[in-house]
Design an enzyme around this catalytic site. Structure first.
Site, short mmCIF file in Angstrom:
data_model
loop_
_atom_site.label_atom_id
_atom_site.label_comp_id
_atom_site.label_asym_id
_atom_site.label_seq_id
_atom_site.Cartn_x
_atom_site.Cartn_y
_atom_site.Cartn_z
N HIS A 122 0.82 -1.21 0.00
CA HIS A 122 0.00 0.00 0.00
C HIS A 122 0.85 1.26 0.00
O HIS A 122 2.01 1.25 0.43
CB HIS A 122 -0.94 0.03 1.21
CG HIS A 122 -0.20 0.10 2.54
ND1 HIS A 122 0.43 -0.98 3.10
CD2 HIS A 122 -0.01 1.15 3.40
CE1 HIS A 122 0.99 -0.62 4.24
NE2 HIS A 122 0.75 0.67 4.45
N ASP A 124 0.60 4.84 1.80
CA ASP A 124 -0.13 5.29 2.98
C ASP A 124 -1.28 6.23 2.61
O ASP A 124 -1.09 7.24 1.92
CB ASP A 124 0.81 6.01 3.95
CG ASP A 124 1.63 5.04 4.79
OD1 ASP A 124 1.22 3.86 4.91
OD2 ASP A 124 2.67 5.45 5.33
N HIS A 276 4.63 0.21 0.19
CA HIS A 276 5.39 -0.64 1.11
C HIS A 276 4.52 -1.74 1.69
O HIS A 276 3.29 -1.71 1.60
CB HIS A 276 6.03 0.20 2.22
CG HIS A 276 5.08 0.99 3.05
ND1 HIS A 276 4.56 2.20 2.65
CD2 HIS A 276 4.52 0.74 4.26
CE1 HIS A 276 3.74 2.67 3.57
NE2 HIS A 276 3.69 1.80 4.56
N ARG A 294 5.47 6.21 14.23
CA ARG A 294 5.53 6.91 12.94
C ARG A 294 5.01 8.32 13.06
O ARG A 294 4.04 8.59 13.77
CB ARG A 294 4.69 6.15 11.91
CG ARG A 294 4.87 6.62 10.48
CD ARG A 294 3.94 5.87 9.55
NE ARG A 294 2.58 6.39 9.58
CZ ARG A 294 1.51 5.70 9.17
NH1 ARG A 294 1.64 4.47 8.74
NH2 ARG A 294 0.32 6.25 9.23
#
Length: 334
Positions: A122, A124, A276, A294
């Site tokens: 995907h 993000d 990723h 993150r």
């Protein structure tokens, strides 16, 4: 491609043939001057994802680092505990977070609903009209083996298509939604709880199938198996066949790099030119901990080669809840 005068101040080691570089000798928690920030930005644009080892970032330093490159998102879903309440820009990726809050590891449950083995790949938040420009992920606790993350170079994937296919894709658009690549079962109680939590105004966006990078001018295949639902204007059969071809292209091994996490490792990736996958190879193991944090930099509206600009079918853009003086800088990881 942009290149700062300070680019030679970095020690870079290529990680794979098409994507990724290790950055040595930089303390991300230290005082980073503007030339060094410019050099890191140029390295990111060139290599798509940068890897750092042995960093000592806490939540505050992590946020400060991300803010050197743009405006950060805040969590859209609640992660409530004493260590995170004062850091809304931090998203913690840990099965225990979901277990503590909801009684089930939602991420592991999602994976049971993958439509194919590639679904986990995907970009993000591509279901939002202005997907993130970049993300910085740091490892706190990692298993002794497994739990790696892979990235793929969507520019190389586009360049690897034949000329007729590139021409076709240059004029197409695609609809993105959160569960496009998942076969959710509304009658399943866990699936139903997840669908209800997302709500009736879940973001859905239409993006160009090929995105022109706002800083480098490179063309990238802006589709991914997890979030891309259909090609607009094609029949269901045509859309499915073309997306299968494009998904195979963006996940070809030669365009990818794989990163093994260690405590203190950091990955910084350009979300406009990569997709990723977190390898789900440790889901079946008991007593294995994997905790990463993150920060995410708000992006601009994707634009295609023909000038088509992404539009929202539902939901609100990233950053819509931020004060006007925190609005993101358009088009650039600053």
């Amino acid at each position: 491609m942009p290149k700062s005068d300070a680019a030679d101040m970095l020690t870079l080691r290529r990680a794979a043939g098409h994507i990724g570089a290790y950055v040595d000798g930089v303390d991300l928690a230290g005082a980073l001057d503007e030339p060094l920030i410019a050099a890191l930005r140029d390295a990111l644009l060139a290599h798509k994802v940068l890897f750092f080892r042995d960093q000592n970032l806490d939540h505050a330093a992590h946020i400060a680092l991300g803010q050197r490159f743009g405006t950060l998102t805040v969590r859209s879903r609640s992660q409530s505990n004493a260590s995170l309440d004062v850091y809304p820009q931090i998203l913690t990726i840990s099965p225990q977070i979901d277990r503590d809050q909801y009684g089930v590891d939602y991420e592991a449950h999602y994976r049971l609903r993958w439509a194919s083995g590639a679904t986990g790949w995907h970009t993000d938040m591509s279901h939002v009209v202005n997907p993130p420009a970049a993300s910085i992920l740091r490892a706190e606790t990692v298993p002794p083996f497994g739990g790696d993350t892979q990235w793929t170079n969507l520019v190389a994937a586009y360049d690897g298509l034949s000329a007729p296919l590139r021409t076709l894709c240059d004029g197409l658009t695609a609809e993105h939604s959160f569960f496009a690549g998942y076969r959710m079962v509304p009658s399943d109680p866990v699936d139903r709880a997840i669908l209800d939590m997302i709500g009736p105004d879940a973001p859905v966006a239409v993006h160009p199938v090929v995105r022109v990078h706002p800083e480098t001018g490179e063309k990238a295949l802006f589709v991914n198996p997890s979030r891309t639902a259909r090609i607009v204007g094609l029949s269901p059969a045509e859309s499915s066949a073309l997306l299968e071809l494009l998904f195979d292209q963006v996940t070809r091994p030669e365009y990818t790099v794989r990163f093994g996490w260690e405590p203190g490792s950091v990955a910084f990736w350009d979300n406009r030119s990569t997709a990723h996958l977190a390898a789900p190879d440790i889901d079946h193991l008991d007593g294995v901990e994997r905790v990463l944090h993150r920060v995410t930099i708000i992006g601009d509206l994707p634009v295609g080669p023909d000038g088509y600009t992404s539009r929202a079918l539902s939901g609100t853009p990233l950053g819509a809840d931020l004060p006007m003086d925190e609005a993101p800088v358009e088009g650039r990881v600053r």
